[in-house]
Design a protein around this motif. Structure first.
Motif, PDB file in Angstrom:
ATOM      1  N   TRP A 156      45.374  39.591  36.936  1.00  0.00           N
ATOM      2  CA  TRP A 156      46.561  40.159  36.290  1.00  0.00           C
ATOM      3  C   TRP A 156      46.285  41.575  35.806  1.00  0.00           C
ATOM      4  N   TYR A 157      45.108  41.801  35.260  1.00  0.00           N
ATOM      5  CA  TYR A 157      44.744  43.124  34.744  1.00  0.00           C
ATOM      6  C   TYR A 157      44.751  44.163  35.863  1.00  0.00           C
ATOM      7  N   ASN A 182      50.805  50.866  37.134  1.00  0.00           N
ATOM      8  CA  ASN A 182      50.994  51.861  36.084  1.00  0.00           C
ATOM      9  C   ASN A 182      50.682  53.251  36.634  1.00  0.00           C
ATOM     10  N   GLU A 183      51.376  54.259  36.094  1.00  0.00           N
ATOM     11  CA  GLU A 183      51.132  55.638  36.525  1.00  0.00           C
ATOM     12  C   GLU A 183      49.666  56.004  36.265  1.00  0.00           C
ATOM     13  N   GLY A 184      49.034  56.644  37.253  1.00  0.00           N
ATOM     14  CA  GLY A 184      47.590  56.812  37.256  1.00  0.00           C
ATOM     15  C   GLY A 184      47.033  57.566  36.066  1.00  0.00           C
ATOM     16  N   ARG A 203      44.314  56.699  29.870  1.00  0.00           N
ATOM     17  CA  ARG A 203      44.273  56.637  28.412  1.00  0.00           C
ATOM     18  C   ARG A 203      43.805  55.272  27.924  1.00  0.00           C
ATOM     19  N   GLY A 204      43.877  54.250  28.805  1.00  0.00           N
ATOM     20  CA  GLY A 204      43.474  52.910  28.422  1.00  0.00           C
ATOM     21  C   GLY A 204      44.555  52.200  27.637  1.00  0.00           C
ATOM     22  N   GLY A 205      44.223  51.020  27.143  1.00  0.00           N
ATOM     23  CA  GLY A 205      45.148  50.263  26.323  1.00  0.00           C
ATOM     24  C   GLY A 205      46.185  49.475  27.087  1.00  0.00           C
ATOM     25  N   ILE A 206      46.038  49.352  28.397  1.00  0.00           N
ATOM     26  CA  ILE A 206      46.990  48.574  29.204  1.00  0.00           C
ATOM     27  C   ILE A 206      46.352  47.215  29.492  1.00  0.00           C
ATOM     28  N   VAL A 214      53.721  52.771  31.882  1.00  0.00           N
ATOM     29  CA  VAL A 214      54.579  53.689  32.634  1.00  0.00           C
ATOM     30  C   VAL A 214      54.616  53.176  34.071  1.00  0.00           C
ATOM     31  N   PHE A 215      55.653  52.396  34.378  1.00  0.00           N
ATOM     32  CA  PHE A 215      55.713  51.746  35.692  1.00  0.00           C
ATOM     33  C   PHE A 215      55.810  52.785  36.798  1.00  0.00           C
TER      34      PHE A 215
END
Length: 296
Positions: A34-35, A42-44, A49-52, A58-59
């Motif tokens: 899933w990760y 997510n936008e590259g 920035r991390g934290g996702i 940002v799809f």
């Protein structure tokens, strides 16, 4: 009528611990997948920035666009599909054919063959002798290097042989009375009643063929013959040594992807096809694994 028996406190506690344990195992197994999927969507530059962890912040599908716009990925995907399909069919047929001969009680030297095959389960020739053999067989930079060296597996032979020995001998005897040859018996009687074990071995070898990157890395220099997993290996190796950003033109202006986001998107593309196939063969897989465990 059925009567419901109340569980004791010990049984209820045991079930609770089992349930919690299985949930933890499922989470540990599924969350990395899933990760990777979430970060690939997510936008590259934002992902840097991390934290996702659970949902894309940002799809964006620009990562997948960059992957499919790559010149070599579709060729690599075609090579992988071809070698998986051809290699699996050839492996299953050849191994089943040899296993059928081994399953016959009157095979001359059968015990010696079994002993020699068992030794190969524990000892191998090593990489250098294997490479020299492949070179002498003129299989370097040849599509057949994915097929011929992997036609036979003694481990799979044991599974086939166990199943074949449980087929009633009366079927073969009746066929011989009707004038059937060994080939007719094998093709028209043995194989049709062996679909559970065939599906099991096909799943084993098909997954291995799909995931194999080492063969393409060692024996193939022509990039047009390298499979998708070797392509993924190159992407991972390049992204590990080069973290620079790549600009691609999106529908909403210029978006940026990174080598890390491309790597994650490539991992998703190479993994999902075999994941989708597995559930359709699971029922055969479970039945095939029980072959020979219960007799009655």
């Amino acid at each position: 009528m059925f009567t419901l028996q109340r569980k004791t406190k010990g049984e209820a506690l045991f079930d609770l611990i089992n349930t919690i344990g299985m949930i933890l195992i499922c989470f540990i197994t599924l969350y990395p997948i899933w990760y990777v999927l979430v970060n690939s969507l997510n936008e590259g530059t934002d992902a840097m920035r991390g934290g996702i962890y659970w949902w894309p912040r940002v799809f964006s599908i620009e990562n997948f666009k960059a992957v499919f716009e790559s010149a070599g990925i579709m060729t690599a995907m075609g090579v992988t599909v071809a070698k998986t399909a051809v290699g699996t069919v050839a492996h299953v047929f050849f191994t089943a054919m040899v296993a059928y001969a081994f399953s016959r009680r009157g095979l001359i030297g059968g015990k010696i063959y079994i002993l020699l095959g068992t030794i190969t389960l524990f000892f191998g020739g090593g990489l250098i002798p294997t490479f020299l053999l492949i070179r002498d067989l003129q299989l370097l930079d040849n599509f057949l290097v994915y097929i011929i060296p992997f036609l036979f597996s003694f481990f799979d032979l044991i599974i086939f042989m166990t199943f074949f020995r449980e087929i009633p001998e009366g079927l073969e005897e009746a066929a011989r009375i009707d004038g059937a040859s060994d080939w007719s018996i094998f093709l028209r009687i043995v194989l049709p009643v062996s679909m559970p074990v065939i599906a099991t071995i096909a799943l084993f070898h098909g997954v291995w063929q799909w995931n194999d990157y080492f063969t393409g890395m060692i024996y193939i220099n022509n990039t047009d013959l390298q499979p998708i997993q070797t392509y993924l290996y190159r992407v991972v190796a390049q992204s590990s040594s080069n973290q620079m950003m790549v600009a691609v033109q999106g529908s909403a202006g210029t978006q940026t992807v990174t080598s890390q986001s491309i790597k994650l998107a490539t991992m998703v593309v190479t993994t999902l096809p075999i994941v989708f196939v597995y559930p359709f063969l699971q029922k055969y897989f479970v039945k095939g694994m029980m072959i020979g465990s219960i007799k009655g």
